[in-house]
Design a protein around this motif. Structure first.
Motif, PDB file in Angstrom:
ATOM      1  N   MET A  22       0.889  47.895  25.835  1.00 47.72           N
ATOM      2  CA  MET A  22       0.678  46.626  26.861  1.00 47.72           C
ATOM      3  C   MET A  22       2.095  45.984  26.871  1.00 47.72           C
ATOM      4  N   ASP A  23       2.808  45.755  25.686  1.00 51.90           N
ATOM      5  CA  ASP A  23       3.953  45.232  25.682  1.00 51.90           C
ATOM      6  C   ASP A  23       4.945  45.536  26.400  1.00 51.90           C
ATOM      7  N   GLU A  24       5.036  47.007  26.342  1.00 55.58           N
ATOM      8  CA  GLU A  24       5.873  47.799  27.137  1.00 55.58           C
ATOM      9  C   GLU A  24       5.754  47.489  28.531  1.00 55.58           C
ATOM     10  N   HIS A  25       4.501  47.538  29.080  1.00 58.70           N
ATOM     11  CA  HIS A  25       3.961  47.526  30.262  1.00 58.70           C
ATOM     12  C   HIS A  25       3.944  46.343  30.911  1.00 58.70           C
ATOM     13  N   PHE A  26       3.640  45.342  30.407  1.00 61.35           N
ATOM     14  CA  PHE A  26       3.196  43.734  31.104  1.00 61.35           C
ATOM     15  C   PHE A  26       4.214  43.046  30.944  1.00 61.35           C
ATOM     16  N   PRO A  27       4.513  42.056  31.919  1.00 64.08           N
ATOM     17  CA  PRO A  27       5.549  41.051  31.878  1.00 64.08           C
ATOM     18  C   PRO A  27       5.772  40.271  30.844  1.00 64.08           C
ATOM     19  N   SER A  28       6.513  39.557  30.361  1.00 63.22           N
ATOM     20  CA  SER A  28       6.726  38.684  29.124  1.00 63.22           C
ATOM     21  C   SER A  28       6.144  37.284  29.590  1.00 63.22           C
ATOM     22  N   THR A  29       5.745  37.164  30.638  1.00 67.53           N
ATOM     23  CA  THR A  29       5.060  36.032  31.023  1.00 67.53           C
ATOM     24  C   THR A  29       3.443  35.764  30.550  1.00 67.53           C
ATOM     25  N   PHE A  36      -6.977  40.627  31.937  1.00 66.04           N
ATOM     26  CA  PHE A  36      -6.348  42.054  32.468  1.00 66.04           C
ATOM     27  C   PHE A  36      -7.787  42.535  32.876  1.00 66.04           C
ATOM     28  N   SER A  37      -7.807  43.298  34.267  1.00 63.44           N
ATOM     29  CA  SER A  37      -8.693  43.933  34.726  1.00 63.44           C
ATOM     30  C   SER A  37      -9.100  45.066  33.911  1.00 63.44           C
ATOM     31  N   ARG A  38     -10.524  45.859  33.861  1.00 62.96           N
ATOM     32  CA  ARG A  38     -10.506  46.725  33.521  1.00 62.96           C
ATOM     33  C   ARG A  38      -9.980  48.042  33.927  1.00 62.96           C
ATOM     34  N   GLY A  39      -9.629  47.890  35.327  1.00 60.95           N
ATOM     35  CA  GLY A  39      -8.726  49.020  36.132  1.00 60.95           C
ATOM     36  C   GLY A  39      -7.362  48.963  35.258  1.00 60.95           C
ATOM     37  N   ARG A  42      -7.531  50.499  32.150  1.00 63.35           N
ATOM     38  CA  ARG A  42      -7.787  51.944  32.042  1.00 63.35           C
ATOM     39  C   ARG A  42      -6.538  52.852  32.481  1.00 63.35           C
ATOM     40  N   THR A  43      -5.846  52.145  33.428  1.00 67.38           N
ATOM     41  CA  THR A  43      -4.754  52.939  34.307  1.00 67.38           C
ATOM     42  C   THR A  43      -3.827  52.880  33.090  1.00 67.38           C
ATOM     43  N   LEU A  44      -3.577  51.902  32.198  1.00 72.61           N
ATOM     44  CA  LEU A  44      -2.267  51.931  31.202  1.00 72.61           C
ATOM     45  C   LEU A  44      -2.845  52.753  30.226  1.00 72.61           C
ATOM     46  N   ALA A  45      -4.200  53.069  29.850  1.00 72.13           N
ATOM     47  CA  ALA A  45      -4.587  53.904  28.834  1.00 72.13           C
ATOM     48  C   ALA A  45      -4.248  55.603  29.462  1.00 72.13           C
ATOM     49  N   ALA A  46      -4.602  55.608  30.671  1.00 71.86           N
ATOM     50  CA  ALA A  46      -4.508  57.180  31.192  1.00 71.86           C
ATOM     51  C   ALA A  46      -3.028  57.329  31.197  1.00 71.86           C
ATOM     52  N   SER A  47      -1.999  56.490  31.762  1.00 69.97           N
ATOM     53  CA  SER A  47      -0.737  56.648  31.583  1.00 69.97           C
ATOM     54  C   SER A  47      -0.248  57.109  30.349  1.00 69.97           C
ATOM     55  N   ASN A  48      -0.946  56.833  29.202  1.00 65.26           N
ATOM     56  CA  ASN A  48      -0.445  57.105  27.810  1.00 65.26           C
ATOM     57  C   ASN A  48      -1.210  58.137  27.425  1.00 65.26           C
ATOM     58  N   GLY A  49      -1.913  58.781  28.106  1.00 67.37           N
ATOM     59  CA  GLY A  49      -2.685  60.075  27.981  1.00 67.37           C
ATOM     60  C   GLY A  49      -4.189  60.025  27.379  1.00 67.37           C
ATOM     61  N   VAL A  50      -4.500  58.551  27.503  1.00 66.12           N
ATOM     62  CA  VAL A  50      -5.952  58.473  27.107  1.00 66.12           C
ATOM     63  C   VAL A  50      -6.867  58.244  28.251  1.00 66.12           C
ATOM     64  N   LYS A  51      -8.266  58.876  28.059  1.00 65.66           N
ATOM     65  CA  LYS A  51      -9.141  58.703  29.252  1.00 65.66           C
ATOM     66  C   LYS A  51      -9.817  57.201  29.781  1.00 65.66           C
ATOM     67  N   TRP A  52      -9.765  56.735  28.616  1.00 64.38           N
ATOM     68  CA  TRP A  52     -10.777  55.216  28.716  1.00 64.38           C
ATOM     69  C   TRP A  52      -9.916  53.977  28.443  1.00 64.38           C
ATOM     70  N   ALA A  53     -10.514  52.927  29.041  1.00 66.32           N
ATOM     71  CA  ALA A  53      -9.831  51.696  28.459  1.00 66.32           C
ATOM     72  C   ALA A  53     -10.367  51.601  27.179  1.00 66.32           C
ATOM     73  N   PRO A  54      -9.701  50.635  26.226  1.00 66.30           N
ATOM     74  CA  PRO A  54     -10.000  50.837  25.058  1.00 66.30           C
ATOM     75  C   PRO A  54     -11.541  50.006  24.571  1.00 66.30           C
ATOM     76  N   ALA A  55     -12.246  50.719  24.073  1.00 65.50           N
ATOM     77  CA  ALA A  55     -13.762  49.791  23.975  1.00 65.50           C
ATOM     78  C   ALA A  55     -13.587  48.789  23.158  1.00 65.50           C
ATOM     79  N   TRP A  56     -12.732  48.672  22.274  1.00 60.72           N
ATOM     80  CA  TRP A  56     -12.439  47.273  21.415  1.00 60.72           C
ATOM     81  C   TRP A  56     -12.200  46.148  22.176  1.00 60.72           C
ATOM     82  N   ILE A  57     -11.552  46.485  23.346  1.00 62.53           N
ATOM     83  CA  ILE A  57     -11.486  45.218  24.099  1.00 62.53           C
ATOM     84  C   ILE A  57     -12.821  45.203  25.296  1.00 62.53           C
ATOM     85  N   VAL A  58     -13.181  46.311  25.958  1.00 61.67           N
ATOM     86  CA  VAL A  58     -13.863  46.124  27.104  1.00 61.67           C
ATOM     87  C   VAL A  58     -15.432  46.172  26.759  1.00 61.67           C
ATOM     88  N   LYS A  59     -15.689  46.483  25.426  1.00 59.79           N
ATOM     89  CA  LYS A  59     -17.073  46.215  25.155  1.00 59.79           C
ATOM     90  C   LYS A  59     -17.440  44.842  24.434  1.00 59.79           C
TER      91      LYS A  59
END
Length: 122
Positions: A22-29, A36-39, A42-59
């Motif tokens: 997230m630090d690498e992807h999102f702006p410093s503001t 952050f939306s679930r999408g 999930r997009t960030l997770a997928a771009s790093n080879g993970v299928k799902w948005a992290p459950a520890w956040i979205v659940k």
């Protein structure tokens, strides 16, 4: 269940890894109140080879700020402590050993989802 009051010292290695992505992807503001939306997650997770948005956040319902919107205060906290924190090479290597590869993470998530489906069928 993980709450929104986590600190970087209590994050598990995979959680810290996601915060680093997230630090690498999102702006410093981004601050602790930014949602952050679930999408987006999930997009960030997928771009790093993970299928799902992290459950520890979205659940975690304490993180929800609307339908499909979540706060991740650990990102702002991470950014506030990264400049002053010094990590030795040995400590970094020890943490790196605990971080799952994307394939291992996806397998664990698939197993978890299968277990959840089985539980919900009862």
């Amino acid at each position: 269940m993980t709450t929104a009051t986590n600190t970087n010292t209590t994050l598990k290695p995979r959680q810290l890894q996601f915060i680093q992505w997230m630090d690498e992807h999102f702006p410093s503001t981004v601050d602790e109140h930014t949602t952050f939306s679930r999408g987006e997650l999930r997009t960030l997770a997928a771009s790093n080879g993970v299928k799902w948005a992290p459950a520890w956040i979205v659940k975690d319902t304490s993180r929800q700020r609307g339908r499909g919107e979540y706060v991740v205060p650990e990102l702002a906290e991470y950014r506030g402590t990264t400049l002053s924190a010094t990590v030795t090479d040995e400590a970094a290597e020890a943490r790196a050993d605990d971080i799952l590869s994307p394939e291992e993470f996806n397998k664990a998530m698939d197993e978890h989802e299968a277990m959840e489906r089985e539980y919900n069928m009862i």
